[in-house]
Design a protein around this motif. Structure first.
Motif, PDB file in Angstrom:
ATOM      1  N   MET A 129       0.823  -1.209   0.000  1.00  0.00           N
ATOM      2  CA  MET A 129       0.000   0.000   0.000  1.00  0.00           C
ATOM      3  C   MET A 129       0.856   1.258   0.000  1.00  0.00           C
ATOM      4  O   MET A 129       0.437   2.312  -0.493  1.00  0.00           O
ATOM      5  N   ALA A 130       2.069   1.171   0.536  1.00  0.00           N
ATOM      6  CA  ALA A 130       2.945   2.343   0.625  1.00  0.00           C
ATOM      7  C   ALA A 130       3.581   2.708  -0.712  1.00  0.00           C
ATOM      8  O   ALA A 130       4.014   3.847  -0.905  1.00  0.00           O
ATOM      9  N   LEU A 131       3.650   1.752  -1.631  1.00  0.00           N
ATOM     10  CA  LEU A 131       4.397   1.973  -2.871  1.00  0.00           C
ATOM     11  C   LEU A 131       3.836   3.124  -3.699  1.00  0.00           C
ATOM     12  O   LEU A 131       4.593   3.902  -4.282  1.00  0.00           O
ATOM     13  N   GLU A 132       2.523   3.242  -3.758  1.00  0.00           N
ATOM     14  CA  GLU A 132       1.898   4.290  -4.570  1.00  0.00           C
ATOM     15  C   GLU A 132       2.217   5.684  -4.047  1.00  0.00           C
ATOM     16  O   GLU A 132       2.037   6.678  -4.762  1.00  0.00           O
ATOM     17  N   GLN A 133       2.665   5.760  -2.795  1.00  0.00           N
ATOM     18  CA  GLN A 133       2.985   7.059  -2.197  1.00  0.00           C
ATOM     19  C   GLN A 133       4.493   7.342  -2.213  1.00  0.00           C
ATOM     20  O   GLN A 133       4.954   8.248  -1.508  1.00  0.00           O
ATOM     21  N   ASP A 134       5.248   6.570  -2.998  1.00  0.00           N
ATOM     22  CA  ASP A 134       6.716   6.682  -2.995  1.00  0.00           C
ATOM     23  C   ASP A 134       7.265   6.481  -1.582  1.00  0.00           C
ATOM     24  O   ASP A 134       8.143   7.206  -1.102  1.00  0.00           O
ATOM     25  N   MET A 135       6.722   5.458  -0.916  1.00  0.00           N
ATOM     26  CA  MET A 135       7.171   5.100   0.420  1.00  0.00           C
ATOM     27  C   MET A 135       7.603   3.643   0.442  1.00  0.00           C
ATOM     28  O   MET A 135       7.176   2.841  -0.392  1.00  0.00           O
ATOM     29  N   ILE A 136       8.450   3.309   1.401  1.00  0.00           N
ATOM     30  CA  ILE A 136       8.788   1.923   1.695  1.00  0.00           C
ATOM     31  C   ILE A 136       7.790   1.421   2.733  1.00  0.00           C
ATOM     32  O   ILE A 136       7.542   2.088   3.744  1.00  0.00           O
ATOM     33  N   GLY A 137       7.199   0.270   2.473  1.00  0.00           N
ATOM     34  CA  GLY A 137       6.222  -0.287   3.380  1.00  0.00           C
ATOM     35  C   GLY A 137       6.754  -1.512   4.104  1.00  0.00           C
ATOM     36  O   GLY A 137       7.525  -2.297   3.536  1.00  0.00           O
ATOM     37  N   ILE A 138       6.354  -1.671   5.354  1.00  0.00           N
ATOM     38  CA  ILE A 138       6.768  -2.802   6.182  1.00  0.00           C
ATOM     39  C   ILE A 138       5.524  -3.403   6.826  1.00  0.00           C
ATOM     40  O   ILE A 138       4.640  -2.671   7.290  1.00  0.00           O
ATOM     41  N   SER A 139       5.455  -4.725   6.845  1.00  0.00           N
ATOM     42  CA  SER A 139       4.292  -5.416   7.405  1.00  0.00           C
ATOM     43  C   SER A 139       4.747  -6.683   8.114  1.00  0.00           C
ATOM     44  O   SER A 139       5.542  -7.452   7.571  1.00  0.00           O
ATOM     45  N   MET A 140       4.239  -6.889   9.336  1.00  0.00           N
ATOM     46  CA  MET A 140       4.557  -8.089  10.120  1.00  0.00           C
ATOM     47  C   MET A 140       3.319  -8.496  10.920  1.00  0.00           C
ATOM     48  O   MET A 140       2.463  -7.662  11.213  1.00  0.00           O
ATOM     49  N   THR A 141       3.256  -9.754  11.295  1.00  0.00           N
ATOM     50  CA  THR A 141       2.202 -10.211  12.191  1.00  0.00           C
ATOM     51  C   THR A 141       2.679 -11.431  12.967  1.00  0.00           C
ATOM     52  O   THR A 141       3.469 -12.230  12.460  1.00  0.00           O
ATOM     53  N   ASN A 142       2.191 -11.562  14.207  1.00  0.00           N
ATOM     54  CA  ASN A 142       2.400 -12.842  14.867  1.00  0.00           C
ATOM     55  C   ASN A 142       1.251 -13.770  14.504  1.00  0.00           C
ATOM     56  O   ASN A 142       0.303 -13.364  13.824  1.00  0.00           O
ATOM     57  N   ALA A 143       1.324 -15.010  14.907  1.00  0.00           N
ATOM     58  CA  ALA A 143       0.368 -16.001  14.407  1.00  0.00           C
ATOM     59  C   ALA A 143       0.290 -17.185  15.365  1.00  0.00           C
ATOM     60  O   ALA A 143       1.018 -17.251  16.364  1.00  0.00           O
ATOM     61  N   SER A 144      -0.604 -18.125  15.026  1.00  0.00           N
ATOM     62  CA  SER A 144      -0.822 -19.316  15.850  1.00  0.00           C
ATOM     63  C   SER A 144       0.504 -19.966  16.230  1.00  0.00           C
ATOM     64  O   SER A 144       1.378 -20.143  15.376  1.00  0.00           O
ATOM     65  N   PRO A 145       0.681 -20.357  17.494  1.00  0.00           N
ATOM     66  CA  PRO A 145       1.939 -20.969  17.929  1.00  0.00           C
ATOM     67  C   PRO A 145       2.087 -22.390  17.388  1.00  0.00           C
ATOM     68  O   PRO A 145       1.517 -23.334  17.903  1.00  0.00           O
ATOM     69  N   LEU A 146       2.888 -22.500  16.331  1.00  0.00           N
ATOM     70  CA  LEU A 146       3.122 -23.779  15.666  1.00  0.00           C
ATOM     71  C   LEU A 146       4.607 -24.090  15.531  1.00  0.00           C
ATOM     72  O   LEU A 146       4.970 -25.152  15.034  1.00  0.00           O
ATOM     73  N   VAL A 147       5.456 -23.156  15.979  1.00  0.00           N
ATOM     74  CA  VAL A 147       6.883 -23.223  15.685  1.00  0.00           C
ATOM     75  C   VAL A 147       7.689 -23.462  16.955  1.00  0.00           C
ATOM     76  O   VAL A 147       7.547 -22.731  17.943  1.00  0.00           O
ATOM     77  N   ALA A 148       8.545 -24.471  16.912  1.00  0.00           N
ATOM     78  CA  ALA A 148       9.438 -24.758  18.037  1.00  0.00           C
ATOM     79  C   ALA A 148      10.746 -23.997  17.843  1.00  0.00           C
ATOM     80  O   ALA A 148      11.374 -24.109  16.788  1.00  0.00           O
ATOM     81  N   PRO A 149      11.185 -23.225  18.831  1.00  0.00           N
ATOM     82  CA  PRO A 149      12.490 -22.572  18.700  1.00  0.00           C
ATOM     83  C   PRO A 149      13.605 -23.613  18.657  1.00  0.00           C
ATOM     84  O   PRO A 149      13.418 -24.769  19.054  1.00  0.00           O
ATOM     85  N   THR A 150      14.739 -23.208  18.177  1.00  0.00           N
ATOM     86  CA  THR A 150      15.890 -24.103  18.083  1.00  0.00           C
ATOM     87  C   THR A 150      16.173 -24.768  19.430  1.00  0.00           C
ATOM     88  O   THR A 150      16.162 -24.106  20.471  1.00  0.00           O
TER      89      THR A 150
END
Length: 361
Positions: A129-150
């Motif tokens: 969405m930021a691209l049309e405004q000559d901006m850099i866009g960043i997007s992140m989200t957390n999610a369902s716990p399915l991942v085991a850390p190392t």
């Protein structure tokens, strides 16, 4: 496996009708449908209409509010926290990204963390969405716990994607969209529909042993961080996923780590809820807050061309720039339609009957 192809407009109208039946406001149904189908257009089939019935099941379980009162609960000139009021993440996320863009327009950069939301689709559609405004866009989200850390068997993190989108001039934009796991859960779901095994390094069983069983999450197993194991850098994928959790949830007041609400409605909510709902994080950076946008985009073209002309390994025609495969898939699917697996078509037919919406097939 034989697929059935549908025109984008046909799937869009069907999806809007389903969200309307759920009780969403018409404009929010349209926004949600666009976000959801952007995944199908870009070839991220795991996050498109294949998940439509999943959102409806969350609504039926009273974990999604069809008519949320989304609001800013804290802000400064360059930052904000948004409360999504348990709304569809497909609606909450664009609302929040627009705030980040507006703040960037006013002061150069904008940063928004979100609490009390739900699954928001693919990360790229929001960052872009930021691209049309000559901006850099960043997007992140957390999610369902399915991942085991190392070095662990406990599921502590989600697939926690990161997307960065940067504009270019004559070249298409740079769009990096990746899960912080070796593979997203949705890719496992596709393998399950196809009755195929998972590649090495994607998952582990309940005891922490490597496995190729695509159904292992239902048997107590876990997804693996990007890298697969310590020798191949899984500690880096684990760290990236942890960073996303901090930005998305610890900054906003959303749930974090193993207490993030699960996407499947049949999975019980965690007994402990240290925050509110799922968390997201968005950023917008005005390029001309750093240097003239035209100069930046000219250099981006030169940077991209350097990769496009880089020497390739035998058997490979070109070096891909992040965003290339998705852009090429979108061009093809806008012209030739979106292919859906039989299991997805069957699921949508059943959803149509349940919701009283005419089927499109």
């Amino acid at each position: 496996m034989q697929t059935q192809t549908f025109r984008y407009d046909t799937l869009y109208n069907f999806t809007v009708a389903i969200f309307n039946k759920m009780g969403s406001q018409p404009e929010e149904s349209e926004s949600a449908a666009k976000v959801l189908l952007s995944a199908d257009l870009r070839g991220v089939d795991s996050h498109g209409v294949a998940r439509l019935s999943g959102y409806i099941r969350l609504w039926e379980a009273d974990r999604v509010n069809a008519k949320p009162q989304i609001k800013v609960v804290h802000e400064t000139p360059s930052t904000a926290v948004v409360d999504g009021d348990r709304g569809l993440g497909l609606v909450v996320a664009p609302f929040a990204m627009k705030i980040a863009i507006e703040k960037a327009r006013n002061v150069g950069t904008g940063w928004v963390s979100v609490q009390n939301s739900n699954h928001y689709g693919i990360a790229a559609v929001h960052a872009m969405m930021a691209l049309e405004q000559d901006m850099i866009g960043i997007s992140m989200t957390n999610a369902s716990p399915l991942v085991a850390p190392t070095f662990s068997t406990a599921k502590m993190l989600g697939t926690n994607p990161i997307c960065v989108a940067a504009p270019a001039g004559e070249q298409p934009p740079f769009v990096m969209d990746l899960a912080t796991t070796t593979a997203a859960n949705g890719k496992l779901e596709i393998l399950q529909r196809k009755n195929q095994e998972a590649p090495d390094g994607w998952v582990q069983d309940a005891d922490g042993n490597s496995t190729r069983d695509a159904n292992i999450l239902k048997k107590g197993g876990a997804l693996l961080p990007l890298g697969g194991d310590r020798d191949h850098g899984s500690h880096k994928g684990y760290a990236l996923g942890a960073m996303v959790d901090i930005f998305s949830a610890l900054l906003s007041g959303a749930n974090y780590a193993p207490w993030v609400p699960p996407f499947p409605a049949y999975v019980p909510m965690p007994a402990r809820q240290p925050g509110k709902g799922i968390g997201h994080f968005f950023g917008a950076m005005r390029v001309d807050a750093f240097r003239p946008a035209a100069e930046f985009k000219k250099d981006m073209d030169d940077w991209i061309n350097g990769f496009r002309t880089a020497a390739t390994l035998p058997g490979h025609d070109k070096v891909l720039v992040p965003g290339d495969p998705e852009r090429e898939t979108e061009q093809d699917r806008k012209k030739n339609g979106i292919p859906l697996l039989p299991a997805v078509v069957d699921d949508l037919q059943q959803l149509a009957a349940k919701m009283g919406v005419d089927w499109i097939g």
